[in-house]
Design a protein around this motif. Sequence first.
Motif, mmCIF file in Angstrom:
data_model
loop_
_atom_site.group_PDB
_atom_site.id
_atom_site.type_symbol
_atom_site.label_atom_id
_atom_site.label_comp_id
_atom_site.label_asym_id
_atom_site.label_seq_id
_atom_site.Cartn_x
_atom_site.Cartn_y
_atom_site.Cartn_z
ATOM 1 N N SER A 94 0.827 -1.209 0.000
ATOM 2 C CA SER A 94 0.000 0.000 0.000
ATOM 3 C C SER A 94 0.860 1.258 0.000
ATOM 4 O O SER A 94 0.479 2.288 -0.546
ATOM 5 C CB SER A 94 -0.935 0.002 1.213
ATOM 6 N N ILE A 95 2.043 1.157 0.623
ATOM 7 C CA ILE A 95 2.954 2.302 0.669
ATOM 8 C C ILE A 95 3.763 2.412 -0.622
ATOM 9 O O ILE A 95 4.007 3.503 -1.128
ATOM 10 C CB ILE A 95 3.891 2.176 1.889
ATOM 11 N N ALA A 96 4.164 1.260 -1.168
ATOM 12 C CA ALA A 96 5.053 1.257 -2.343
ATOM 13 C C ALA A 96 4.431 1.957 -3.550
ATOM 14 O O ALA A 96 5.146 2.477 -4.413
ATOM 15 C CB ALA A 96 5.414 -0.179 -2.701
ATOM 16 N N GLY A 97 3.107 2.009 -3.599
ATOM 17 C CA GLY A 97 2.454 2.653 -4.737
ATOM 18 C C GLY A 97 2.281 4.149 -4.600
ATOM 19 O O GLY A 97 1.799 4.798 -5.529
ATOM 20 N N ALA A 105 12.266 6.178 -3.188
ATOM 21 C CA ALA A 105 12.952 5.033 -3.792
ATOM 22 C C ALA A 105 13.855 5.462 -4.943
ATOM 23 O O ALA A 105 14.820 4.758 -5.277
ATOM 24 C CB ALA A 105 11.922 4.014 -4.273
ATOM 25 N N GLY A 106 13.548 6.617 -5.556
ATOM 26 C CA GLY A 106 14.413 7.116 -6.606
ATOM 27 C C GLY A 106 15.735 7.651 -6.096
ATOM 28 O O GLY A 106 16.683 7.821 -6.873
ATOM 29 N N GLY A 112 11.770 -4.443 0.618
ATOM 30 C CA GLY A 112 10.883 -4.923 1.673
ATOM 31 C C GLY A 112 11.368 -6.260 2.194
ATOM 32 O O GLY A 112 12.480 -6.710 1.890
ATOM 33 N N CYS A 113 10.534 -6.910 2.997
ATOM 34 C CA CYS A 113 10.873 -8.222 3.568
ATOM 35 C C CYS A 113 10.151 -9.307 2.775
ATOM 36 O O CYS A 113 8.914 -9.279 2.682
ATOM 37 C CB CYS A 113 10.455 -8.290 5.033
ATOM 38 N N THR A 397 8.026 -2.526 6.941
ATOM 39 C CA THR A 397 9.460 -2.553 7.208
ATOM 40 C C THR A 397 10.190 -2.432 5.875
ATOM 41 O O THR A 397 10.030 -3.282 4.996
ATOM 42 C CB THR A 397 9.886 -3.848 7.906
ATOM 43 N N ILE A 398 10.985 -1.387 5.719
ATOM 44 C CA ILE A 398 11.734 -1.148 4.489
ATOM 45 C C ILE A 398 13.221 -1.050 4.821
ATOM 46 O O ILE A 398 13.617 -0.254 5.676
ATOM 47 C CB ILE A 398 11.295 0.167 3.815
ATOM 48 N N TRP A 399 14.013 -1.883 4.173
ATOM 49 C CA TRP A 399 15.480 -1.763 4.306
ATOM 50 C C TRP A 399 15.944 -0.678 3.343
ATOM 51 O O TRP A 399 15.577 -0.670 2.164
ATOM 52 C CB TRP A 399 16.167 -3.085 3.966
#
Length: 401
Positions: A94-97, A105-106, A112-113, A397-399
Amino acid sequence: NRKTYDTMKETAGTAHRILVKVIERYLADPEYRRAFDFDPRLEELILLPRGYDSVLPFARVDTFLDEDDFRCKFCEFNADGSSGMNENREITASIAGSATFREFAGRHQVAGCELFESWVDTFLRIYGTYENRVASPRVAIVDFLENAVVDEFRVFAQLFERRGVPCAVADVRELSFDGEVLRDGQGQRIDAVWRRCVTNDVIDHWDESQQLIDAVRAQKVALIGSFAGHIVHDKQIFKVLFDERTLEFLDGDEISFIEETVPMTAFLDDDYINVPQIRANKDEWIIKPTDHYGADDVYAGCYVSQEEWEGLIDKFANGRAGSPFIVQRYIRPFKTETLPPDTGIDQLTDDEVSDAPKLYNNLNGLYLYDGVFQGVFSRLGPLPTISKDMQGMTAATIWVD
């Protein structure tokens, strides 16, 4: 970031190594079993034959990480009943979009996991070591479905199917065993079970669980993981880790790790701890049942009045509730600024939606697939007990880099 990842990986891996040693000693040494206070039926289940290599196939160790000094303290350990994988996946999607995340991200390397394909890989590899394995196994994900995260089970079942491995979602009570073959409610053969039913639910449904138990006892089905995972799930493990009988078979580094990460824990019983001291110092302690899940009957002293706390002591101490409770040194979680989730947002106007952050407590569940650190189940909450019932929420959780 990388340091957080490395800290979590080392913490999770060390905990897994210690817990495996405890399980192996329990299975091998009748005297060591006395360090635990288990129902005889639990001991019977734990000692059922396993038949494959992995001692603790699936675990999630829940931690409080101080993001300033990277010190970690454990909240609890969970084994095969652990969930949250699909929550993690959906909240991340839901966040990635969002435009904000795409911009971020750019500018960074982000990831993600991955908690799905990796578990299917691990499960099938473990089954490959099972003594009575068959060439083309049929798998069942088994639980008491009214307590289950069925949507998550179906996602995993689809992934098994894509590997050419038939997979059903089954209720423990619908299983049948004829002495040779375990079958699901549709009469289909089961060769391997991913056990998602926690052991106390099996005890609560003892008579209805005998078909599964008999099949495991007869070594006609691979139960991944075995009921020995209950040793990890039961919260008295925190007390047992400090027991002299445990320290005898751990090395110096492992003992130091326990001293640094495991909060002091004891039965809430006059035979084990100074109950009047617990009564008088409520903010230092949290009360929990030894064997349950979902934050039921978990009470942090700092969240209740002195009168309420004394009532809880009277209710749960010395086995008065009918089952044992523990008392544990309360760890104050690390707090981060969080935008509170809006309730009834469809009824709000734009100027009514809050954009002011509040401080939320953090709880990080570290997933271990056969001892390999695989990802994090991140939860946040405004109250001392972090759970959905206490206004808690799941966070992605985002690395990064």
